[in-house]
Design a protein around this motif. Structure first.
Motif, short mmCIF file in Angstrom:
data_model
loop_
_atom_site.label_atom_id
_atom_site.label_comp_id
_atom_site.label_asym_id
_atom_site.label_seq_id
_atom_site.Cartn_x
_atom_site.Cartn_y
_atom_site.Cartn_z
N PRO A 320 19.20 -9.18 -13.35
CA PRO A 320 18.84 -10.01 -13.41
C PRO A 320 17.57 -9.68 -13.75
CG PRO A 320 20.00 -9.18 -11.38
CD PRO A 320 20.12 -7.81 -12.16
N ILE A 321 17.40 -10.46 -14.63
CA ILE A 321 15.79 -10.78 -15.15
C ILE A 321 14.90 -12.30 -14.57
CG2 ILE A 321 14.95 -11.67 -17.62
CD1 ILE A 321 16.96 -10.38 -18.45
N VAL A 322 13.15 -11.15 -13.93
CA VAL A 322 12.46 -11.71 -13.59
C VAL A 322 11.03 -11.61 -14.17
CG1 VAL A 322 11.48 -12.00 -10.83
CG2 VAL A 322 13.91 -10.81 -11.34
N LEU A 323 11.09 -12.41 -14.12
CA LEU A 323 9.75 -12.96 -15.44
C LEU A 323 8.48 -13.51 -14.15
CD1 LEU A 323 11.62 -15.17 -18.22
CD2 LEU A 323 10.80 -13.05 -17.66
N PRO A 324 7.45 -13.34 -14.50
CA PRO A 324 5.56 -13.56 -13.45
C PRO A 324 5.33 -14.78 -14.02
CG PRO A 324 5.54 -12.43 -15.75
CD PRO A 324 7.10 -11.85 -15.47
N VAL A 325 5.30 -15.16 -12.79
CA VAL A 325 4.40 -16.63 -13.00
C VAL A 325 2.97 -16.75 -12.94
CG1 VAL A 325 6.37 -17.56 -11.78
CG2 VAL A 325 4.06 -16.93 -10.24
N ARG A 326 1.80 -17.24 -13.27
CA ARG A 326 0.97 -17.64 -13.22
C ARG A 326 0.06 -18.43 -12.27
NH1 ARG A 326 -2.89 -19.21 -17.83
NH2 ARG A 326 -0.29 -20.27 -18.70
N LEU A 327 -0.84 -18.41 -11.77
CA LEU A 327 -1.59 -19.71 -11.02
C LEU A 327 -3.08 -20.00 -11.85
CD1 LEU A 327 -2.22 -20.85 -7.84
CD2 LEU A 327 -3.95 -19.34 -7.62
N ILE A 328 -2.92 -21.56 -12.21
CA ILE A 328 -3.58 -21.77 -12.95
C ILE A 328 -4.18 -22.33 -12.44
CG2 ILE A 328 -4.41 -23.40 -14.57
CD1 ILE A 328 -1.63 -23.01 -15.63
N GLN A 329 -5.99 -22.02 -11.78
CA GLN A 329 -6.71 -22.54 -11.09
C GLN A 329 -7.38 -23.89 -11.69
OE1 GLN A 329 -8.97 -20.16 -9.58
NE2 GLN A 329 -7.74 -18.33 -9.43
N ARG A 330 -7.61 -24.80 -10.57
CA ARG A 330 -8.28 -26.49 -11.06
C ARG A 330 -9.01 -27.24 -10.65
NH1 ARG A 330 -2.72 -26.86 -14.63
NH2 ARG A 330 -3.44 -26.42 -16.29
N GLY A 331 -9.06 -28.32 -10.19
CA GLY A 331 -10.69 -29.33 -9.71
C GLY A 331 -9.16 -29.24 -7.56
N SER A 332 -8.17 -29.05 -8.28
CA SER A 332 -7.01 -29.48 -6.89
C SER A 332 -7.60 -28.89 -5.90
CB SER A 332 -6.05 -30.22 -7.77
OG SER A 332 -4.62 -29.59 -7.00
N VAL A 333 -7.88 -27.98 -5.82
CA VAL A 333 -8.57 -27.11 -4.61
C VAL A 333 -10.15 -26.63 -4.17
CG1 VAL A 333 -7.89 -24.34 -3.04
CG2 VAL A 333 -5.94 -26.20 -4.93
N ALA A 334 -10.47 -26.44 -3.38
CA ALA A 334 -11.99 -27.04 -3.05
C ALA A 334 -11.70 -26.04 -1.81
CB ALA A 334 -12.85 -27.96 -2.60
N ALA A 335 -12.84 -24.74 -1.50
CA ALA A 335 -13.21 -23.88 -0.36
C ALA A 335 -12.72 -25.33 1.15
CB ALA A 335 -14.28 -23.50 -0.56
#
Length: 339
Positions: A320-335
């Motif tokens: 099986p080939i498992v490819l990495p994903v990436r979290l892209i941080q933008r404006g829809s998340v805040a503390a």
């Protein structure tokens, strides 16, 4: 000029000319100089092999099947484009079928593709049941599953690291102070959704947050259903401070519900979506996403399938080939400020 006439003109056997024009010169160890001579002369004289005759002679249609569950889903549309691009570069055409998230339609599509004598199939199954797909195993047709998989088919597969993507999204939200984190899921019997839910729950456990079944909503790959379930989540007291939507369509449904509730992202609710799309950065605020390597997935799926099509590789097992994903941080998340 036909193939036979070209061979006579060059003083080379028709079988050698045929193999070069079929893109199989290297496979038969035909000298590079000979391949170039044949291709240059063919181009100059507009010689093209008869595709039907060639397919019958070589027992190969040079066609790959691609069966996806929803062509209107931007993720699968991008995947189809990547598959077609890679296949064309390798001298193959792609026959595309859309199962419309229906097991019955999927079974019909499988029969149609097999009847068209495809050389191999790239399959993103609907999920739920796989009995109708067992024919692919018994027929020995080269098969690569992509995105969604059935372990029971024992076929090659190319997937994203769905577990890590969901877990990392939860980690990010927890780091910003969120504790009531809801999750919008698609079909529960889909391998992709199962892995993402597993990652979501692992992220909660890691942070010492108890999993609550009432915060796991949805159940279909549907924007409308995601909207309805988000509305219910927003009516809860206290309501979630963040939502992790496990696909782009589910995220759109969540955005609809938030707008209808006259709430503001991210002041009232943070939102993360699986799948990066061109429109994600254009929203206001821009959408935080977990990006899957769609182009790489399509390329790897074609390469995996072609490796099986080669006669010498028919009996080999592909990991099986498992490819990495990436979290892209933008404006829809805040503390989140403490309640």
């Amino acid at each position: 000029m036909n193939l036979k006439a070209l061979a006579q003109h060059l003083g080379i056997s028709a079988s050698t000319v045929s193999r070069v024009l079929a893109g199989r010169g290297d496979e038969f160890r035909i000298a590079k100089a000979t391949q170039k001579r044949i291709l240059d002369e063919a181009a100059a004289m507009s010689a093209r092999p008869d595709e039907l005759a060639r397919s019958l002679r070589l027992q190969s249609s040079r066609t790959l099947g691609l069966l996806i569950p929803d062509i209107s889903n931007p993720f699968f549309a991008s995947l189809a484009r990547a598959v077609e691009r890679r296949a064309r570069a390798q001298g193959y055409t792609v026959l595309l079928a859309d199962s419309q998230e229906s097991v019955e339609v999927e079974a019909e599509c499988v029969r149609m593709l097999v009847d068209r004598r495809i050389d191999g199939l790239i399959l993103a199954p609907v999920g739920g049941e796989s009995a109708h797909l067992e024919v692919l195993t018994t027929s020995k047709l080269p098969l690569t599953q992509v995105d969604r998989v059935f372990a029971s088919l024992q076929a090659a597969s190319v997937v994203s690291d769905n577990f890590s993507g969901a877990r990392d999204a939860v980690r990010y939200l927890v780091k910003l102070g969120h504790r009531r984190i809801a999750c919008l899921q698609g079909k529960e019997d889909s391998s992709v959704i199962a892995e993402r839910v597993r990652g979501y729950r692992a992220g909660l456990t890691e942070a010492g947050i108890r999993f609550r079944s009432d915060l796991l909503a949805g159940g279909e790959h549907s924007q409308a259903i995601a909207r309805d379930h988000t509305q219910r989540l927003l009516c809860a007291q206290p309501r979630p401070t963040a939502i992790l939507a496990l696909s782009n369509l589910l995220a759109l449904g969540a955005l609809e519900a938030v707008r209808e509730a006259q709430l503001t992202i991210p002041a009232d609710l943070s939102l993360i979506a699986f799948d990066e799309q061109p429109w994600a950065s254009l929203l206001s605020p821009s959408l935080t996403t977990i990006a899957q390597p769609v182009e790489d997935m399509g390329t790897a799926a074609v390469d995996s399938l072609l490796a099986q099509i080669k006669p010498a590789a028919r009996k080999s097992k592909t990991a099986p080939i498992v490819l990495p994903v990436r979290l892209i941080q933008r404006g829809s998340v805040a503390a989140w400020k403490k309640d």
